[in-house]
Scaffold this motif. Structure first.
Motif, PDB file in Angstrom:
ATOM      1  N   GLN A 172       2.298 -17.473   2.371  1.00 17.64           N
ATOM      2  CA  GLN A 172       2.469 -16.231   3.122  1.00 17.64           C
ATOM      3  C   GLN A 172       3.173 -15.171   2.275  1.00 17.64           C
ATOM      4  OE1 GLN A 172       5.507 -15.996   6.236  1.00 17.64           O
ATOM      5  NE2 GLN A 172       3.932 -15.336   7.650  1.00 17.64           N
ATOM      6  N   ILE A 173       4.197 -15.578   1.545  1.00 15.49           N
ATOM      7  CA  ILE A 173       4.928 -14.638   0.688  1.00 15.49           C
ATOM      8  C   ILE A 173       4.024 -14.100  -0.421  1.00 15.49           C
ATOM      9  CG2 ILE A 173       6.829 -14.434  -0.961  1.00 15.49           C
ATOM     10  CD1 ILE A 173       8.339 -16.475   0.772  1.00 15.49           C
ATOM     11  N   ARG A 174       3.242 -14.989  -1.047  1.00 16.68           N
ATOM     12  CA  ARG A 174       2.325 -14.546  -2.112  1.00 16.68           C
ATOM     13  C   ARG A 174       1.292 -13.569  -1.567  1.00 16.68           C
ATOM     14  NH1 ARG A 174       2.234 -20.121  -3.285  1.00 16.68           N
ATOM     15  NH2 ARG A 174       0.122 -20.235  -2.425  1.00 16.68           N
ATOM     16  N   ALA A 175       0.734 -13.886  -0.406  1.00 19.04           N
ATOM     17  CA  ALA A 175      -0.307 -13.021   0.169  1.00 19.04           C
ATOM     18  C   ALA A 175       0.260 -11.673   0.576  1.00 19.04           C
ATOM     19  CB  ALA A 175      -0.939 -13.723   1.372  1.00 19.04           C
ATOM     20  N   MET A 176       1.451 -11.664   1.190  1.00 16.42           N
ATOM     21  CA  MET A 176       2.047 -10.398   1.616  1.00 16.42           C
ATOM     22  C   MET A 176       2.464  -9.546   0.418  1.00 16.42           C
ATOM     23  SD  MET A 176       4.283 -11.537   4.968  1.00 16.42           S
ATOM     24  CE  MET A 176       4.567  -9.845   5.480  1.00 16.42           C
ATOM     25  N   THR A 177       2.936 -10.190  -0.659  1.00 21.03           N
ATOM     26  CA  THR A 177       3.287  -9.450  -1.872  1.00 21.03           C
ATOM     27  C   THR A 177       2.050  -8.810  -2.498  1.00 21.03           C
ATOM     28  OG1 THR A 177       5.093 -11.010  -2.273  1.00 21.03           O
ATOM     29  CG2 THR A 177       4.406  -9.624  -4.115  1.00 21.03           C
ATOM     30  N   THR A 178       0.956  -9.580  -2.576  1.00 22.89           N
ATOM     31  CA  THR A 178      -0.291  -9.042  -3.139  1.00 22.89           C
ATOM     32  C   THR A 178      -0.827  -7.904  -2.283  1.00 22.89           C
ATOM     33  OG1 THR A 178      -0.814 -11.244  -3.997  1.00 22.89           O
ATOM     34  CG2 THR A 178      -2.608  -9.651  -3.897  1.00 22.89           C
ATOM     35  N   LEU A 179      -0.780  -8.081  -0.960  1.00 23.77           N
ATOM     36  CA  LEU A 179      -1.267  -7.044  -0.051  1.00 23.77           C
ATOM     37  C   LEU A 179      -0.415  -5.786  -0.137  1.00 23.77           C
ATOM     38  CD1 LEU A 179      -3.425  -6.526   2.114  1.00 23.77           C
ATOM     39  CD2 LEU A 179      -1.833  -7.408   3.816  1.00 23.77           C
ATOM     40  N   PHE A 180       0.885  -5.958  -0.266  1.00 25.22           N
ATOM     41  CA  PHE A 180       1.785  -4.807  -0.399  1.00 25.22           C
ATOM     42  C   PHE A 180       1.503  -4.039  -1.685  1.00 25.22           C
ATOM     43  CE2 PHE A 180       5.770  -3.069  -2.116  1.00 25.22           C
ATOM     44  CZ  PHE A 180       6.083  -2.155  -1.120  1.00 25.22           C
ATOM     45  N   ASN A 181       1.286  -4.755  -2.779  1.00 27.72           N
ATOM     46  CA  ASN A 181       0.992  -4.098  -4.059  1.00 27.72           C
ATOM     47  C   ASN A 181      -0.328  -3.325  -4.005  1.00 27.72           C
ATOM     48  OD1 ASN A 181       3.344  -5.124  -5.192  1.00 27.72           O
ATOM     49  ND2 ASN A 181       2.328  -6.977  -5.948  1.00 27.72           N
ATOM     50  N   LEU A 182      -1.339  -3.922  -3.345  1.00 22.54           N
ATOM     51  CA  LEU A 182      -2.630  -3.244  -3.238  1.00 22.54           C
ATOM     52  C   LEU A 182      -2.524  -1.983  -2.388  1.00 22.54           C
ATOM     53  CD1 LEU A 182      -5.045  -6.292  -2.748  1.00 22.54           C
ATOM     54  CD2 LEU A 182      -4.855  -4.818  -4.753  1.00 22.54           C
ATOM     55  N   LEU A 183      -1.812  -2.076  -1.259  1.00 17.74           N
ATOM     56  CA  LEU A 183      -1.664  -0.909  -0.392  1.00 17.74           C
ATOM     57  C   LEU A 183      -0.828   0.179  -1.065  1.00 17.74           C
ATOM     58  CD1 LEU A 183      -1.102  -2.660   3.068  1.00 17.74           C
ATOM     59  CD2 LEU A 183      -3.181  -1.544   2.237  1.00 17.74           C
ATOM     60  N   SER A 184       0.191  -0.235  -1.810  1.00 13.96           N
ATOM     61  CA  SER A 184       1.014   0.752  -2.525  1.00 13.96           C
ATOM     62  C   SER A 184       0.214   1.443  -3.620  1.00 13.96           C
ATOM     63  CB  SER A 184       2.236   0.060  -3.132  1.00 13.96           C
ATOM     64  OG  SER A 184       3.034  -0.525  -2.138  1.00 13.96           O
ATOM     65  N   ALA A 185      -0.608   0.667  -4.330  1.00 18.09           N
ATOM     66  CA  ALA A 185      -1.429   1.260  -5.396  1.00 18.09           C
ATOM     67  C   ALA A 185      -2.467   2.219  -4.826  1.00 18.09           C
ATOM     68  CB  ALA A 185      -2.116   0.155  -6.192  1.00 18.09           C
ATOM     69  N   SER A 186      -3.085   1.843  -3.699  1.00 17.84           N
ATOM     70  CA  SER A 186      -4.074   2.741  -3.090  1.00 17.84           C
ATOM     71  C   SER A 186      -3.417   3.993  -2.546  1.00 17.84           C
ATOM     72  CB  SER A 186      -4.816   2.006  -1.975  1.00 17.84           C
ATOM     73  OG  SER A 186      -3.912   1.614  -0.952  1.00 17.84           O
ATOM     74  N   GLY A 187      -2.180   3.859  -2.006  1.00 17.95           N
ATOM     75  CA  GLY A 187      -1.462   5.037  -1.519  1.00 17.95           C
ATOM     76  C   GLY A 187      -1.066   5.978  -2.636  1.00 17.95           C
ATOM     77  N   ASP A 188      -0.632   5.415  -3.768  1.00 19.24           N
ATOM     78  CA  ASP A 188      -0.271   6.252  -4.923  1.00 19.24           C
ATOM     79  C   ASP A 188      -1.497   6.956  -5.499  1.00 19.24           C
ATOM     80  OD1 ASP A 188       2.315   5.405  -4.600  1.00 19.24           O
ATOM     81  OD2 ASP A 188       2.181   3.822  -6.128  1.00 19.24           O
ATOM     82  N   ALA A 189      -2.647   6.242  -5.529  1.00 20.68           N
ATOM     83  CA  ALA A 189      -3.867   6.860  -6.044  1.00 20.68           C
ATOM     84  C   ALA A 189      -4.360   7.975  -5.137  1.00 20.68           C
ATOM     85  CB  ALA A 189      -4.952   5.784  -6.180  1.00 20.68           C
ATOM     86  N   ALA A 190      -4.204   7.786  -3.836  1.00 22.17           N
ATOM     87  CA  ALA A 190      -4.637   8.829  -2.894  1.00 22.17           C
ATOM     88  C   ALA A 190      -3.755  10.062  -3.004  1.00 22.17           C
ATOM     89  CB  ALA A 190      -4.606   8.273  -1.471  1.00 22.17           C
ATOM     90  N   SER A 191      -2.439   9.852  -3.170  1.00 18.51           N
ATOM     91  CA  SER A 191      -1.528  11.011  -3.294  1.00 18.51           C
ATOM     92  C   SER A 191      -1.729  11.734  -4.632  1.00 18.51           C
ATOM     93  CB  SER A 191      -0.085  10.544  -3.181  1.00 18.51           C
ATOM     94  OG  SER A 191       0.217   9.592  -4.189  1.00 18.51           O
ATOM     95  N   ALA A 192      -2.147  10.976  -5.669  1.00 16.90           N
ATOM     96  CA  ALA A 192      -2.352  11.597  -6.973  1.00 16.90           C
ATOM     97  C   ALA A 192      -3.622  12.445  -7.002  1.00 16.90           C
ATOM     98  CB  ALA A 192      -2.415  10.536  -8.062  1.00 16.90           C
ATOM     99  N   THR A 193      -4.666  12.007  -6.296  1.00 12.80           N
ATOM    100  CA  THR A 193      -5.935  12.732  -6.298  1.00 12.80           C
ATOM    101  C   THR A 193      -5.980  13.845  -5.256  1.00 12.80           C
ATOM    102  OG1 THR A 193      -6.837  11.039  -4.794  1.00 12.80           O
ATOM    103  CG2 THR A 193      -7.243  10.751  -7.152  1.00 12.80           C
ATOM    104  N   ALA A 194      -4.983  13.874  -4.338  1.00 11.58           N
ATOM    105  CA  ALA A 194      -4.983  14.909  -3.306  1.00 11.58           C
ATOM    106  C   ALA A 194      -4.682  16.257  -3.917  1.00 11.58           C
ATOM    107  CB  ALA A 194      -3.933  14.571  -2.245  1.00 11.58           C
ATOM    108  N   PRO A 195      -5.375  17.318  -3.465  1.00 19.02           N
ATOM    109  CA  PRO A 195      -5.126  18.666  -4.022  1.00 19.02           C
ATOM    110  C   PRO A 195      -3.750  19.150  -3.597  1.00 19.02           C
ATOM    111  CG  PRO A 195      -6.625  18.773  -2.158  1.00 19.02           C
ATOM    112  CD  PRO A 195      -6.432  17.323  -2.460  1.00 19.02           C
ATOM    113  N   PRO A 196      -3.076  19.893  -4.471  1.00 16.61           N
ATOM    114  CA  PRO A 196      -1.742  20.422  -4.116  1.00 16.61           C
ATOM    115  C   PRO A 196      -1.831  21.409  -2.971  1.00 16.61           C
ATOM    116  CG  PRO A 196      -2.500  21.392  -6.180  1.00 16.61           C
ATOM    117  CD  PRO A 196      -3.501  20.319  -5.827  1.00 16.61           C
ATOM    118  N   GLY A 197      -0.885  21.324  -2.066  1.00 16.54           N
ATOM    119  CA  GLY A 197      -0.890  22.205  -0.911  1.00 16.54           C
ATOM    120  C   GLY A 197      -0.276  23.560  -1.197  1.00 16.54           C
TER     121      GLY A 197
END
Length: 203
Positions: free
Chosen positions: A178-203
């Motif tokens: 459970q710890i391994r799966a939650m850590t992997t899932l957290f890293n994937l969601l964090s990476a996708s969130g960082d990529a989305a914020s980086a590609t978003a146009p500046p407001g």
């Protein structure tokens, strides 16, 4: 007579056939139990972790998603027990505990409304001292440790030592997975969130 025929006893044959049927039944039951139970090695496999991760991701992305640490932890434990398919005592305890808490919450809400309506004031109950807790202070060190371990593993509070040890052997690898799966899932969601914020146009 030179040739003597040996007549078998029908009662003895019946007892032997009965014993052989019981042995075959026990062997088949043991084999079925071994196939159904999730061994600690299965919890360490990538396939089991992938199944749990996909179910956990689905549970966390439902609408409305669970909010807060406690809600996320309850969802993770519930998915872990569902992945175990209720084949162990701890997984069945987690699945049934959710229903018990739901009905208990509804019952307490109704009782609190009736008390408030009758008296106009909601009284806070004093904590009761359990007799079992007082008796537990005089137990030997080994029994106290096993009693504490029985409280940590779901569904093992009142079980014997062999049952607690068997459930612990399965529960610990499940928590590690459970710890391994939650850590992997957290890293994937964090990476996708960082990529989305980086590609978003500046407001």
């Amino acid at each position: 007579m030179a040739s003597s025929s040996v007549i078998s006893n029908p009662a003895t044959n019946t007892d032997r056939s009965r014993d052989s049927k019981i042995k075959l039944k026990k062997k088949s039951h043991l084999k079925h139990h071994q196939q159904d139970s999730i061994t600690p090695t299965k919890w360490k496999s990538q396939t089991q972790q992938h199944i749990y991760s996909s179910k956990l991701h689905q549970a966390l992305t439902t609408s409305p998603p669970p909010r807060g640490f406690k809600a996320v932890r309850e969802a993770a434990d519930r998915v872990l027990a569902a992945t175990g398919k209720g084949r162990t005592r701890w997984s069945r305890a987690i699945l049934t505990n959710r229903l018990k808490l739901k009905f208990r919450k509804q019952k307490n809400n109704k009782r609190q409304k009736l008390t408030t309506t009758a008296t106009g004031i909601s009284r806070s109950r004093k904590p009761r001292v359990s007799v079992l807790k007082l008796r537990g202070k005089g137990l030997p060190a080994v029994q106290r440790k096993m009693k504490f371990l029985g409280r940590l593993v779901p569904g093992c509070r009142k079980e014997s030592l062999p049952v607690i040890l068997e459930e612990t052997i399965d529960y610990i690898p499940a928590l590690e997975m459970q710890i391994r799966a939650m850590t992997t899932l957290f890293n994937l969601l964090s990476a996708s969130g960082d990529a989305a914020s980086a590609t978003a146009p500046p407001g």
